[in-house]
Motif scaffolding. Structure first.
Motif, PDB file in Angstrom:
ATOM      1  N   PRO A 420       0.829  -1.210   0.000  1.00 16.90           N
ATOM      2  CA  PRO A 420       0.000   0.000   0.000  1.00 16.90           C
ATOM      3  C   PRO A 420       0.858   1.253   0.000  1.00 16.90           C
ATOM      4  CG  PRO A 420       0.143  -0.864   2.216  1.00 16.90           C
ATOM      5  CD  PRO A 420       0.951  -1.794   1.345  1.00 16.90           C
ATOM      6  N   GLY A 421       0.314   2.307  -0.573  1.00 16.89           N
ATOM      7  CA  GLY A 421       0.975   3.607  -0.551  1.00 16.89           C
ATOM      8  C   GLY A 421       0.091   4.617   0.132  1.00 16.89           C
ATOM      9  N   GLU A 422      -0.584   5.443  -0.659  1.00 16.40           N
ATOM     10  CA  GLU A 422      -1.504   6.423  -0.085  1.00 16.40           C
ATOM     11  C   GLU A 422      -2.757   5.725   0.445  1.00 16.40           C
ATOM     12  OE1 GLU A 422      -0.785   9.604   0.378  1.00 16.40           O
ATOM     13  OE2 GLU A 422       1.185   9.141  -0.475  1.00 16.40           O
ATOM     14  N   VAL A 423      -3.396   6.354   1.435  1.00 11.21           N
ATOM     15  CA  VAL A 423      -4.587   5.787   2.050  1.00 11.21           C
ATOM     16  C   VAL A 423      -5.605   6.898   2.274  1.00 11.21           C
ATOM     17  CG1 VAL A 423      -3.569   6.025   4.355  1.00 11.21           C
ATOM     18  CG2 VAL A 423      -5.492   4.453   4.005  1.00 11.21           C
ATOM     19  N   ILE A 424      -6.889   6.591   2.044  1.00 10.34           N
ATOM     20  CA  ILE A 424      -7.967   7.515   2.367  1.00 10.34           C
ATOM     21  C   ILE A 424      -8.990   6.782   3.228  1.00 10.34           C
ATOM     22  CG2 ILE A 424      -7.683   8.986   0.343  1.00 10.34           C
ATOM     23  CD1 ILE A 424     -10.032   7.529  -0.945  1.00 10.34           C
ATOM     24  N   VAL A 425      -9.765   7.549   3.983  1.00 12.44           N
ATOM     25  CA  VAL A 425     -10.782   7.024   4.881  1.00 12.44           C
ATOM     26  C   VAL A 425     -12.130   7.593   4.460  1.00 12.44           C
ATOM     27  CG1 VAL A 425     -11.597   6.990   7.260  1.00 12.44           C
ATOM     28  CG2 VAL A 425      -9.153   6.785   6.785  1.00 12.44           C
ATOM     29  N   LEU A 436     -11.471   1.861   4.344  1.00 12.12           N
ATOM     30  CA  LEU A 436     -10.141   2.225   3.849  1.00 12.12           C
ATOM     31  C   LEU A 436     -10.023   1.942   2.358  1.00 12.12           C
ATOM     32  CD1 LEU A 436      -7.870   0.679   6.642  1.00 12.12           C
ATOM     33  CD2 LEU A 436      -8.873   2.969   6.566  1.00 12.12           C
ATOM     34  N   ALA A 437      -9.356   2.847   1.654  1.00 12.28           N
ATOM     35  CA  ALA A 437      -8.927   2.597   0.275  1.00 12.28           C
ATOM     36  C   ALA A 437      -7.453   2.960   0.191  1.00 12.28           C
ATOM     37  CB  ALA A 437      -9.741   3.408  -0.717  1.00 12.28           C
ATOM     38  N   THR A 438      -6.667   2.108  -0.437  1.00 11.25           N
ATOM     39  CA  THR A 438      -5.230   2.334  -0.547  1.00 11.25           C
ATOM     40  C   THR A 438      -4.783   2.153  -1.988  1.00 11.25           C
ATOM     41  OG1 THR A 438      -4.735   0.004  -0.039  1.00 11.25           O
ATOM     42  CG2 THR A 438      -4.764   1.543   1.807  1.00 11.25           C
ATOM     43  N   THR A 439      -3.751   2.894  -2.365  1.00 11.15           N
ATOM     44  CA  THR A 439      -3.108   2.639  -3.641  1.00 11.15           C
ATOM     45  C   THR A 439      -2.226   1.405  -3.504  1.00 11.15           C
ATOM     46  OG1 THR A 439      -1.247   4.080  -3.068  1.00 11.15           O
ATOM     47  CG2 THR A 439      -3.086   5.073  -4.271  1.00 11.15           C
ATOM     48  N   ASP A 440      -2.121   0.634  -4.568  1.00  9.43           N
ATOM     49  CA  ASP A 440      -1.208  -0.512  -4.616  1.00  9.43           C
ATOM     50  C   ASP A 440      -0.016  -0.090  -5.462  1.00  9.43           C
ATOM     51  OD1 ASP A 440      -3.084  -1.982  -3.174  1.00  9.43           O
ATOM     52  OD2 ASP A 440      -4.058  -2.718  -4.986  1.00  9.43           O
ATOM     53  N   VAL A 441       1.095   0.229  -4.812  1.00 12.33           N
ATOM     54  CA  VAL A 441       2.173   0.939  -5.486  1.00 12.33           C
ATOM     55  C   VAL A 441       2.953   0.069  -6.464  1.00 12.33           C
ATOM     56  CG1 VAL A 441       2.408   2.575  -3.599  1.00 12.33           C
ATOM     57  CG2 VAL A 441       3.778   0.491  -3.572  1.00 12.33           C
ATOM     58  N   GLU A 442       2.879  -1.244  -6.328  1.00 13.56           N
ATOM     59  CA  GLU A 442       3.640  -2.102  -7.226  1.00 13.56           C
ATOM     60  C   GLU A 442       2.773  -2.728  -8.308  1.00 13.56           C
ATOM     61  OE1 GLU A 442       5.793  -4.884  -4.848  1.00 13.56           O
ATOM     62  OE2 GLU A 442       7.283  -3.406  -4.220  1.00 13.56           O
ATOM     63  N   THR A 443       1.490  -2.423  -8.314  1.00 10.60           N
ATOM     64  CA  THR A 443       0.579  -2.929  -9.338  1.00 10.60           C
ATOM     65  C   THR A 443      -0.309  -1.791  -9.811  1.00 10.60           C
ATOM     66  OG1 THR A 443      -1.123  -3.559  -7.738  1.00 10.60           O
ATOM     67  CG2 THR A 443       0.530  -5.225  -8.288  1.00 10.60           C
ATOM     68  N   LYS A 444      -0.969  -1.983 -10.918  1.00  7.54           N
ATOM     69  CA  LYS A 444      -1.885  -0.970 -11.445  1.00  7.54           C
ATOM     70  C   LYS A 444      -3.268  -1.198 -10.840  1.00  7.54           C
ATOM     71  CE  LYS A 444       0.626  -0.609 -15.837  1.00  7.54           C
ATOM     72  NZ  LYS A 444       0.548  -0.737 -17.319  1.00  7.54           N
TER      73      LYS A 444
END
Length: 534
Positions: A420-425, A436-444
């Motif tokens: 995970p990278g960035e996270v929003i609530v 929670l929603a997170t970016t997956d930094v090593e995948t699209k």
């Protein structure tokens, strides 16, 4: 002097001395500091180090009296309570992640109702464009709608830039520009323009900084802060650069001194001057007060605003790290634009931390902190050569706030699967609990986790019956409402429903023979149990 005392299976150490590492500083350097340093060792053996700082003033910058010693000791004692009740943090649960594919590797996320249906949606900056995911209101999202862009976006924000009554997208771009994408209120956007800003913008915020009712943009970047005044139609005027120093990374907007005008806080890393954050109080006409700076001790990786101690005054939360150490800092606002370092909570000794968000995750009325990270890989030398240590598993960390002073107790964490990278609530499924929603930094892709446990159906009694017969379902995490199905046939007669037991009648249309019974709540669906329809 020092003293320690046991509380249950936790222990506290207290020391009163002069701060060897000041937590806050002001421009003229005339603020005295002393602090009570204490640590809590919880029943799990984890150690939590916290400092409660006492401020006194010799000048005009901070007109503060010394805090009474009993108050600081009281803070220490209250801080120990969560260590005794560490199992409470473990009660917080999130569902397994649902992954959504994007058109590129994501850089940032934002959430709001983009199409006017009252349900939260998600927009992500990813690769050379943005992706829009429209929400169902039940915690699920439609496949991403891709919008390629001429300018590669990074940080992203949502605001009504043209005052049309619908939300627009604003992005900070890799080519030192800010893009405005105007929304149609139905989830679609059109590129309105790209406007120059400062060098290497890594973050941005949107708000009315000039008092004309039109949203403006502030960016943080390599050469400091830049203010882009909105023209009311979605365009932005030439940037005004603020002389706050180089190396700015994150920026937060809010009314820190409660005067009705917006202010700015920003993080900055500088070995020559300071690593921490600065505060600029706005005058409502586009101008700002002299810069006040605060040290975060470690390098700041993130900054967020919340009311930590429920006094109605904005506070700041910082995510800090250095050489593997990762901690959360709490800075309490006095309502006049001054912040006091209340505590530092070290939650890892070997972590590369990234995203930061705040929200009341356990619904106790207090702002909690969520962040992400993983143990970095490294190469170490031995007599026989070098050994490569791979990165550790990625994790999501939750730090629950528990006391009136905004101190966080020993964190809980769980494996994240993808990095995970960035996270929003945000509340994605309408149950009034932040998800929670997170970016997956090593995948699209990005990942969504709902706040709560999936329903667990453990028993069906009796195990056979006819249409209209009463059947009792037992289990866990049924919540307050939901849907029961017999092999796809939805129950219409519910006799009772509570968190561990549901009584229903076998619905009409249920096929004869063996059928599968499931319970579905706002969190998700249970594994099926067998029932034989006579």
């Amino acid at each position: 002097m020092g003293e320690s005392c046991p509380i249950g299976r936790a222990s506290i150490g207290i020391t009163l001395d002069t701060c060897s590492q000041p937590f806050a500083s002001v421009d003229n350097g005339r603020t005295k500091k002393s602090c009570i340093v204490f640590s809590v060792r919880g029943p799990t053996g984890g150690s939590l180090g916290v400092r409660a700082q006492l401020l006194g003033s010799e000048g005009d910058v901070m007109r503060k009296q010394w805090l009474p010693l009993w108050l600081a000791v009281g803070v220490c004692l209250v801080t120990a309570l969560p260590a005794v009740m560490a199992s409470a943090a473990g009660a917080l649960a999130f569902t397994p992640p649902v992954h959504y594919g994007l058109g590129g590797r994501p850089a940032d996320l934002a959430s709001a109702d983009l199409n006017g249906d009252g349900r939260p949606d998600i927009v992500a900056s990813a690769g050379a464009g943005i992706d829009i995911l429209l929400g169902s209101g039940r915690g699920r999202f439609a496949a991403a709608i891709r919008m390629p862009l001429e300018h590669r976006p990074g940080a992203i924000a949502l605001a009504d830039a043209d005052r049309s009554g619908t939300l627009d997208v604003v992005t900070a771009n890799a080519d030192d520009t800010v893009s405005v994408l105007l929304g149609d209120g139905r989830g679609s956007f059109v590129a309105w323009g790209a406007f120059p800003t400062g060098a290497s913008p890594s973050d941005l915020v949107v708000g009315d900084l000039t008092g004309d009712g039109v949203p403006d943009v502030a960016t943080a970047g390599g050469d400091g802060l830049s203010i882009l005044t909105g023209d009311g139609s979605g365009g932005l005027l030439s940037p005004v650069h603020l002389a706050v120093g180089e190396g700015c990374r994150h920026v937060v907007i809010g009314d820190f001194n409660l005067d009705g005008t917006l202010d700015l806080a920003f993080t900055r890393n500088s070995w020559e001057e300071y690593s921490g954050f600065g505060v600029l109080l706005g005058d409502g006409a586009g101008g700002f007060s002299p810069l006040a700076t605060y040290s975060t001790y470690l390098e700041p990786f993130g900054l967020a605003m919340a009311d930590l101690n429920l006094d109605g005054r904005p506070d700041l939360v910082s995510l800090d790290g250095l050489e593997g150490d990762a901690e959360i800092g709490a800075f309490l606002g006095d309502g006049m634009g001054v912040f006091i370092s209340a505590c530092r909570t070290m939650f890892s000794r070997n972590l590369s931390a990234s995203g930061l968000a705040v929200g009341d995750l356990n619904r106790d009325g207090r702002a909690d902190v969520v962040t992400t990270g993983r143990r970095p890989g490294h190469t170490t030398g031995t007599n026989g050569g070098s050994v490569t240590v791979p990165p550790g598993p990625p994790r999501i960390y939750i730090l629950l706030s528990h006391s009136f002073d905004g101190v966080f107790f020993e964190p809980t964490s769980f494996l994240a699967g993808r990095v995970p990278g960035e996270v929003i609530v945000a509340d994605f499924n309408g149950d009034h609990k932040p998800d929670l929603a997170t970016t997956d930094v090593e995948t699209k892709s990005l990942s969504v986790r709902l706040n709560g446990a999936l329903p667990a159906l453990t028993g069906v009694s009796p195990v056979h019956g006819r249409i209209g017969d009463v059947v009792t379902l037992t289990g866990r995490h049924f919540g307050k409402r939901g849907v029961v199905q017999f092999s796809g046939k939805t129950v219409t007669a519910y006799l009772s429903w509570d968190v561990s037991q549901i009584k229903v009648r076998v619905p009409r249309g249920t096929a004869r023979g063996s059928v599968k019974v499931t319970v579905t709540t706002l969190i998700g669906q249970s594994a099926p149990r067998s029932f034989f329809r006579l």
